[in-house]
Structure formats: C-alpha cells, structure tokens
Design an enzyme around this catalytic site. Structure first.
Site, PDB file in Angstrom:
ATOM      1  N   LYS A 136      21.814   7.135  -1.073  1.00  0.00           N
ATOM      2  CA  LYS A 136      22.024   7.933  -0.078  1.00  0.00           C
ATOM      3  C   LYS A 136      21.435   7.767   1.243  1.00  0.00           C
ATOM      4  CE  LYS A 136      20.619  12.246   0.620  1.00  0.00           C
ATOM      5  NZ  LYS A 136      20.444  12.328   2.317  1.00  0.00           N
ATOM      6  N   GLU A 186       7.939   6.552  -2.636  1.00  0.00           N
ATOM      7  CA  GLU A 186       7.140   6.026  -1.554  1.00  0.00           C
ATOM      8  C   GLU A 186       7.151   7.037  -0.491  1.00  0.00           C
ATOM      9  OE1 GLU A 186       5.938   5.255   1.971  1.00  0.00           O
ATOM     10  OE2 GLU A 186       7.579   3.962   2.229  1.00  0.00           O
ATOM     11  N   CYS A 246       5.297   6.265   8.149  1.00  0.00           N
ATOM     12  CA  CYS A 246       4.513   6.844   7.026  1.00  0.00           C
ATOM     13  C   CYS A 246       2.969   6.465   6.917  1.00  0.00           C
ATOM     14  CB  CYS A 246       5.362   6.724   5.706  1.00  0.00           C
ATOM     15  SG  CYS A 246       5.522   4.987   5.340  1.00  0.00           S
ATOM     16  N   GLU A 255       0.469  15.256   7.870  1.00  0.00           N
ATOM     17  CA  GLU A 255       1.351  14.303   8.537  1.00  0.00           C
ATOM     18  C   GLU A 255       2.349  14.713   9.651  1.00  0.00           C
ATOM     19  OE1 GLU A 255       3.746  10.430   6.814  1.00  0.00           O
ATOM     20  OE2 GLU A 255       4.556  12.378   5.948  1.00  0.00           O
TER      21      GLU A 255
END
Length: 538
Positions: free
Chosen positions: A229, A305, A339, A436
């Site tokens: 996806k 991850e 990230c 983040e």
C-alpha cells in the site's frame, strides 16, 4: 554501478561542502516576534515549471493488471508546489485488499515465483534494475511532482540508490541457504530457509520510491509475494515502478500495489488473515496500530521502521565550519521530512556561539524554490496537513521561550513552502525538542561534557539514529557505544548504502531494513531431522 556510486557521492558532497557567503545577523528576538529573513528564494515559486511527464498509471495493480477500485472511488493527489490536483487515483478499500491478497496468495501457493530457481528470480530483479535506470528521468520527475523533493535529489541521489539496492538483493537471491547442524544423537539435522508467504507492506510519503525498493527488494529475493500500500499523498511513482517490474518478467500476482487510506485499506491489510507478514514505515503512533491489528488477527510478525528525534552532537574539537554544514544537511535534507533527521543539534558550550551564528547564516542562505529548478536546495512540504503541523510547532517553540534565530514563516502565497527555521536556547521539555516535527526546523542545544550529552541524547523515547562530529577517536568510540540508537554516523550523516542495516531502538521500531539483516524478515527457518542408520561418521 561505479558511475551510480559516484553520482550519489557527488550529490552528497555538493550538499556538504558548499561555501555560502554567510549573511550577517540582523539580531534575534526571544519569544513572540519576527526575525529578519534573507533567504535566497526562487521567484519561480509563483510560476512553477510544467513537469515533462505524463501520469499514465492511476489504477490499482492487482494480479498483473491495472484495475479500478471495486467501489469506483478515486481520490486526488496534489502538487505540493501549488496545491493543484495532479491526478485522481483509485481508492482501495477492504474489498480491494481482499482481491489483492487473494492474487498474492494464489501466486505464492500455486504460481511460479517461489518455485523458480533462485537464479531465475535474481535475473528478473536485475532486469528490473536496468529498467529503473532506463526510466530514471520519468521516475524522478514523478517523485518530485508528487512529493516536492528537489529533482536533483531524486534524479542524482535517490534513483541510483534504488537500482543499486535492487541489484544488491538480486545478488542475494541465490545465496540464501540453511545449515547442516551436528546433533548429539544419530540424526541428520538441516535447517531450511523458506519464504514466509504473502507480505503486506505499507510505505510512507517522504521517500516513496526508496521505501518501495527497501520493502520489495528483500521480500521478492526470498521468494515471497507482496501486497504493497502506497501513501495516499504520493501514490504515483510506485505504480510506474511496479509496471516496470512486470515488464522485467515478474509473474502476475507476485506484486500487487494498492493506493488508499490508512483507516480503510491499511487497516484491512494489517488485519487480513491471509497475510503472513507485515512491514510498515511511518509514524510511531500508526506503528502501534499496525502492531495491534497484527496481534488481533493471525499474530503475523511485524517489522516497524518508525519515527525519530535524532541527536547530532558537535564536540569541542570540531571544525565549526564543517560542523555547521553537516548539521545543516542532517536536518534540512528532504525538507526536513526524514525519520532520521538530526533534529536535536547538541553543541559544546566552547563553540556554541560561533556555531549558532554560522548555522543561522547557513539557513538564511538556503535556496528554497520550485524543486524542478537547478540549484534549489529545498522544495515545498508534502501537503497542507504537514505544512500546518510544522507551523504549529514553530509557534509552540516561540511560545515556550526558545529564541527564533531565523525563519518561522511560509514562503510565497501558493504551495507549501516554509522558511528554513533555526531555534536556539532550546530546552529538553519543549515540544520542539521532544516531538518529531518532520520539517525544516533546527533546534540547537548547549552541553558541557560528554557524560551530560549522552544522558540528554538518550533521554528521548526515540532511538533511530545519531550523528557525532569530533576529531577524537576515543570520543567517537565512547559516544557510538553509549548512544541507544540503531545507526551512529561519525563525521558524516545520511549514508544509506544498500548493505548497511537501518532501524531503531525503543519507539523507533523493531527489525532492520537493508543489508543481510532484512532477509530474515521474510524467511521462516525450518529444522528437518532424519535418523541415521549405520553412519560412517557423526
């Protein structure tokens, strides 16, 4: 191959060693207020380049064919330079996931892919890598158009990395094998490494094609079938690449690509009882949901991850000019949408003031504009949601008492461009130091000694990566072993070789991508024991 490596090295070198004529500070404001902005912005922001590629693939790819969604629904994907619609893409829901998983299941249980020799599978992947190189211009253009990253980054760094990684796993396909194990009794014992089956994979929007390759490379090399996806923000490049993979000889049903949204298509894939394995790259919050859905269904194994808040530690012996450039690259690369971005810049107190002034000047000199234009370093953020989220964090930093040194506002009147932003006097309890942000916001913190910075760096719930900048090998060794992260870059950053494993500690995930370690994500280990009669030796 060597040429591709040189292109990557050249691109990264340009990012690291450029020598801007630093702008002089015009003063700083603590708290709410405005900061002088001297950004080198391109006038073309208001008049973007027309991409030289057609969007030909917008349907779901199921069982080797492009098909509409069962509901007939579509959703728009947007140009982040303008907010205009690029194309309408088929929107998958649970029924489409069922179709894709059924195709993958049949291809695994009955089809030729896992029954081919490993060498035959490797040749399909090698041909795919060749096609990626042949169509690199179109793929890079789609990536820039749909995502907002600079064309130079997509074409000169990412596309060569992607074809290199596919070749890396093509090389592994016929080198996966088990062991013969000595036993204490008269038995012959061998281990067999078998493909795990149908792998469900969900990729993010910040590196669509790169994450596509990280996911499918090891899965296909091991003989699995895949339902992948894409992120709803960036569905276009993966569909194009998947078409090339079928041109390379991939049998129908081995790779199925669906576009859609997390609560519908993503959720259906995670809880599907015929999916044997999940791999997800994205936010920690969504990663928790993926893990929960896997546990509540058939307890399928999950590789995650996830997010990060990576420390970049600049020691007292640092060459400040080089440290500024590397810290800038570590944070602002890919519009800060990375990230492992070095988003907590820890600077030793003895070089802090000099570093701060030069870091601010470097941010002010960063070239922001239409990502298709040559020389542009920063394009727009991926969409309006991310754009607004970053601006909220910037406001939070100001309101919490950090000093806004540069940036802090949008650029232009259309699209999702944000000024490269620098904060000083940042404290660990501020949201800009804890969360983040996933944007072009550098937070600079001061430290006194190594023990202190180790404790502060490890104080985050994340543990994806870290950077260390020092000329002292003992300091480098101390920090690299003490930091609780999956990757430590010493005097470098964002080095993503195909053979280097990548993944995190703590809230940054579980398992590893890339390298030999990723193969274990897609293999089952079976022990086969048979008795030995009148064995000549044991």
């Amino acid at each position: 191959m060597e040429a591709a490596t040189r292109r990557i090295s050249s691109f990264l070198s340009r990012s690291l060693v450029s020598s801007p004529s630093f702008l002089l500070s015009k003063g700083r404001i603590s708290g709410v207020g405005r900061v002088f902005c001297g950004y080198s912005t391109a006038a073309a922001i208001e008049n973007p380049t027309t991409p030289s590629v057609q969007v030909n693939y917008t349907q779901l790819l199921i069982n080797g064919n492009f098909v509409d969604s069962a509901s007939g629904k579509t959703f728009p994907t947007y140009d982040p330079r303008t907010g205009d619609v690029i194309a309408h893409v088929a929107e998958a829901d649970a029924e489409d996931i069922d179709r894709a998983v059924s195709a993958a299941r049949k291809a695994f249980d009955e089809g030729p892919w896992p029954r081919m020799t490993a060498y035959e599978r490797s040749m399909v992947l090698f041909r795919f890598a060749d096609l990626l190189d042949k169509h690199a211009e179109e793929l890079a253009t789609l990536e820039t158009w749909d995502n907002g990253k600079t064309y130079e980054q997509a074409a000169n760094a990412e596309l060569p990395m992607i074809s290199r990684l596919i070749r890396y796993y093509a090389g592994w396909a016929d080198k996966i094998h088990g062991l013969t194990v000595p036993a204490d009794s008269p038995h012959h014992v061998q281990t067999i490494h078998e493909p795990i089956g149908v792998a469900g994979q969900i990729i993010p929007w910040n590196f669509p094609l790169l994450m596509f390759s990280w996911k499918i490379g090891p899965a296909l090399a091991c003989g699995n079938t895949v339902v992948l996806k894409t992120a709803e923000q960036t569905p276009l490049s993966a569909l194009y690449a998947a078409k090339l993979l079928h041109e390379a000889g991939l049998p129908p049903g081995v790779l199925n690509v669906v576009s859609g949204f997390g609560p519908t298509a993503g959720s259906a894939l995670c809880r599907h009882m015929q999916v044997d394995k999940l791999a997800f790259t994205g936010s920690t919050q969504t990663g928790r949901t993926v893990l929960e859905l896997a546990a509540k269904s058939n307890l399928k194994p999950v590789t995650l991850e996830l997010g990060g808040k990576s420390p970049f530690i600049i020691c007292k012996d640092a060459d400040v000019d080089k440290a500024v450039e590397l810290a800038h690259f570590a944070l602002f690369f890919n519009q800060g949408q990375c990230c492992c971005a070095g988003s907590r810049t820890y600077v030793h107190e003895s070089v802090y003031d000099e570093f701060l002034e030069k870091a601010k000047a470097r941010a002010l000199n960063r070239r922001v504009g239409d990502p298709f234009k040559a020389g542009i370093e920063q394009g727009p953020q991926v969409d309006s949601e991310q754009f607004e989220k970053i601006l909220r964090y910037i406001r939070s930093g100001i309101e919490s008492g950090a000093t806004l040194e540069a940036g802090g506002e949008r650029i232009g009147s259309k699209g999702y461009y944000i000024q490269p932003t620098v904060f000083s006097n940042v404290k660990e309890d501020m949201l800009i130091a804890k969360d983040e942000i996933f944007g072009p916001v550098q937070t600079i913190l001061k430290f006194k000694d190594i023990d202190e910075v180790i404790q502060r760096a490890n104080g985050s719930g994340y543990g994806l990566a870290a950077g260390v900048f020092t000329q002292d090998i003992d300091t480098a060794n101390t920090l690299s072993r003490a930091l609780k992260v999956g990757t430590v870059w010493v005097n470098c950053y964002n080095v993503f070789d195909a053979a280097v494993p990548f993944g995190g500690y703590k809230l940054s995930g579980q398992g590893r991508e890339k390298g030999i370690y990723s193969l274990s994500n897609y293999l089952q280990v079976k022990a086969v024991v048979t008795p030995l009669k009148n064995a000549a030796w044991m």
